[in-house]
Design an enzyme around this catalytic site. Structure first.
Site, short mmCIF file in Angstrom:
data_model
loop_
_atom_site.label_atom_id
_atom_site.label_comp_id
_atom_site.label_asym_id
_atom_site.label_seq_id
_atom_site.Cartn_x
_atom_site.Cartn_y
_atom_site.Cartn_z
N GLN A 106 -13.78 34.93 -3.36
CA GLN A 106 -12.46 34.32 -3.54
C GLN A 106 -12.34 32.98 -2.81
O GLN A 106 -13.11 32.70 -1.89
CB GLN A 106 -11.39 35.26 -2.99
N HIS A 107 -11.33 32.24 -3.19
CA HIS A 107 -10.77 31.09 -2.45
C HIS A 107 -11.59 29.80 -2.45
O HIS A 107 -11.02 28.74 -2.17
CB HIS A 107 -10.52 31.42 -0.97
N ASP A 154 -13.79 38.70 -6.21
CA ASP A 154 -14.68 39.86 -5.99
C ASP A 154 -13.93 41.12 -5.56
O ASP A 154 -14.27 42.23 -6.00
CB ASP A 154 -15.84 39.53 -5.03
O1 LIG Z 1 -11.81 35.80 1.31
C1 LIG Z 1 -12.00 36.96 0.96
C2 LIG Z 1 -10.85 37.83 0.60
O2 LIG Z 1 -9.61 37.21 0.66
C3 LIG Z 1 -13.41 37.49 0.94
O3 LIG Z 1 -13.43 38.88 0.73
C4 LIG Z 1 -14.22 36.73 -0.09
O4 LIG Z 1 -13.81 37.10 -1.39
C5 LIG Z 1 -15.72 36.86 0.15
O5 LIG Z 1 -16.27 38.04 -0.22
P1 LIG Z 1 -17.75 38.61 0.07
O6 LIG Z 1 -18.73 37.54 -0.11
O7 LIG Z 1 -17.73 39.27 1.39
O8 LIG Z 1 -17.90 39.65 -1.02
#
Ligand SMILES: O=C(CO)[C@@H](O)[C@H](O)COP(=O)(O)O
Ligand SMILES: Nc1ncnc2c1ncn2[C@@H]1O[C@H](COP(=O)(O)OP(=O)(O)O)[C@@H](O)[C@H]1O
Length: 468
Positions: free
Chosen positions: A75-76, A228
């Site tokens: 995300q983000h 994700d």
């Molecule tokens: O920033 C967040 C949730 O807001 C994280 O959960 C990212 O989405 C990264 O995920 P992973 O690489 O750990 O799956």
């Protein structure tokens, strides 16, 4: 037999699963690593994600047979593209805390309550809005060359289809999305033109069709994809009110809820899910990688923990997001002559799990659910496979913990989204039909309130150490 491919483009690597639509059987898997910059920055080249996607999809052995595909992504992240569609610079990732001052400035401009009411969340350094504000301030020439802003999964979906699209789940992590569409007042505050943003595809609709020259067969439909955590919620076929704890590069705790969350404290992010519900979520920056780092520093295997002692470890190597301490560094406290390395390692697990478990009830209540404190926890992510992680979560939660037998739930959720395009079902119904949440149940143990008190006390008393 119909086969779909689900892709998880996460922080450290891309994983792809080829899944049989009728049964949910995983027929093939692929994985390819990415590089993330170190030091104070956390950046990746989006073209590396695209290369990794091709390799992971090819490694499933089903690239030619797949009838639909979908992409879940970290995300983000801020992906900036120039007028030719090429990255202006590497993407700024969710765990890059250099945007903390810009996040604080955005929050003081409008106030926590207004942000929570409009965007669902009080933006911290992780949010795309704060990253865009950082780029405008620190690299104005890069911001000026930017013709399009995308999230990681949007970038990959666009490379597959040529369509500039996103979905409500991932869009809700930008800081400028509302259920009614993009918030023009917030975009104005950020100096961002709505014309630079992708169209939000309705849940269940296709984003487009695979174009020529990719790893997949041209012409097959591509689902909207999502963030994700939203994809993992789909992959579990999550029913409202059921909490999930995910232990990966990030630690996350979340639930699907019927009500839209709006937490002005900022602990709970008020995300949308990928369908028609909500996904209140709390996220930490220091999870499996931080614990593995402590194990490496101690020269121990990650499972070589020992009980007892009074040590407290707050493994905030990357700063921290929950609690909101972007300037923090790791801290060890409470050591004695008889503290053992195994106890120190256990304390690192405790410190990494603590804030997630402390936020669990807030996550449920923020979405209007009424937790009774004994809900079973679904434990997923790479860390869920570790015995020391499992015992830590049991000990600090006092709850029953279920470990789904299905792995790679983000990729599985993306596969369910792709399958839903073919069958006309909802993606969460597809996952429930595949029975993806089934797995062994670990019986609850008495909660270790003494360890929880030590952690809360250390956190409170070290506040000034964690300031800028
Ligand atoms: O920033 C967040 C949730 O807001 C994280 O959960 C990212 O989405 C990264 O995920 P992973 O690489 O750990 O799956
Ligand atoms: N058996 C295991 N025991 C404990 N931790 C593990 C195990 N297998 C993988 N991990 C951890 O899981 C992490 C990867 O988790 P994953 O959920 O795949 O990450 P991401 O969030 O990047 O998708 C690695 O950093 C590793 O520390």
């Amino acid at each position: 037999m119909q086969v779909v491919i689900g892709i998880d483009s996460s922080t450290q690597s891309t994983k792809a699963l080829a899944v049989e639509v009728g049964t949910g059987a995983v027929l093939g898997e692929g994985r390819a690593a990415h590089t993330v910059s170190g030091g104070g920055a956390r950046e990746s080249d989006p073209r590396e994600w695209w290369r990794a996607l091709g390799e992971a999809v090819a490694a499933t052995g089903y690239a030619e047979q797949a009838a639909a595909v979908s992409v879940g992504g970290q995300q983000h992240g801020l992906v900036t593209l120039d007028a030719a569609g090429e990255p202006v610079r590497p993407a700024l990732l969710w765990n890059d805390v250099r945007s903390a001052p810009q996040a604080a400035a955005l929050v003081s401009e409008l106030g926590r309550t207004t942000w929570a009411r409009r965007a669902g969340s009080v933006p911290g350094a992780a949010f795309t809005a704060a990253k865009w504000a950082w780029l405008r301030e620190v690299e104005p020439e890069a911001a000026a060359r930017t013709a399009a802003v995308r999230l990681p999964h949007d970038y990959l979906t666009e490379r597959l289809t040529g369509a500039a699209v996103t979905d409500r789940g991932d869009a809700s992590g930008t800081g400028w999305w509302t259920p009614e569409g993009y918030d023009h007042r917030l975009l104005q505050l950020l100096g961002l033109d709505a014309g630079m943003l992708p169209e939000v595809v309705e849940p269940g609709k296709a984003a487009g069709y695979v174009g020529a020259g990719t790893a997949l067969r041209a012409g097959i439909p591509v689902a909207a994809g999502t963030g994700d955590n939203m994809a993992a919620a789909l992959g579990l076929g999550l029913e409202a009110g059921r909490p999930v704890l995910s232990l990966g590069t990030s630690g996350t705790v979340y639930a699907v809820t019927r009500g839209r969350p709006a937490d002005p404290s900022g602990t709970v992010c008020g995300f949308a899910d990928a369908l028609d519900g909500w996904l209140p979520l709390a996220c930490t920056l220091n999870c499996t990688l931080a614990v593995d780092r402590v194990a490496a520093l101690l020269g121990r295997d990650r499972e070589a923990v020992e009980p007892g002692g009074t040590a407290v470890v707050l493994p905030y190597f990357d700063g921290e997001r929950t609690p909101d301490l972007p300037y923090a560094a790791g801290l060890m406290q409470g050591l004695r002559h008889d503290t053992t390395p195994g106890q120190l390692l256990q304390a690192a697990y405790d410190g990494a799990a603590y804030s997630l478990l402390a936020a669990l009830e807030q996550v449920l209540t923020a979405g209007g659910e009424r937790p009774d404190g004994a809900e079973e926890l679904l434990l997923i992510g790479g860390g869920a496979q570790g015995a020391a992680w499992q015992r830590t979560v049991l000990r600090l939660s006092g709850r029953p913990v279920r470990i789904p037998a299905a792995r790679e739930l983000v990729a599985l959720g993306a596969a369910a989204q792709a399958a839903a395009l073919l069958t006309g079902e909802r993606a969460d119904e597809v996952a429930r039909r595949w029975n993806t949440a089934a797995g062994p149940l670990l019986e609850p143990v008495a909660r270790d309130d003494e360890a929880l008190r030590r952690l809360a006390d250390t956190l409170q008393r070290s506040a000034t150490l964690f300031e800028k």
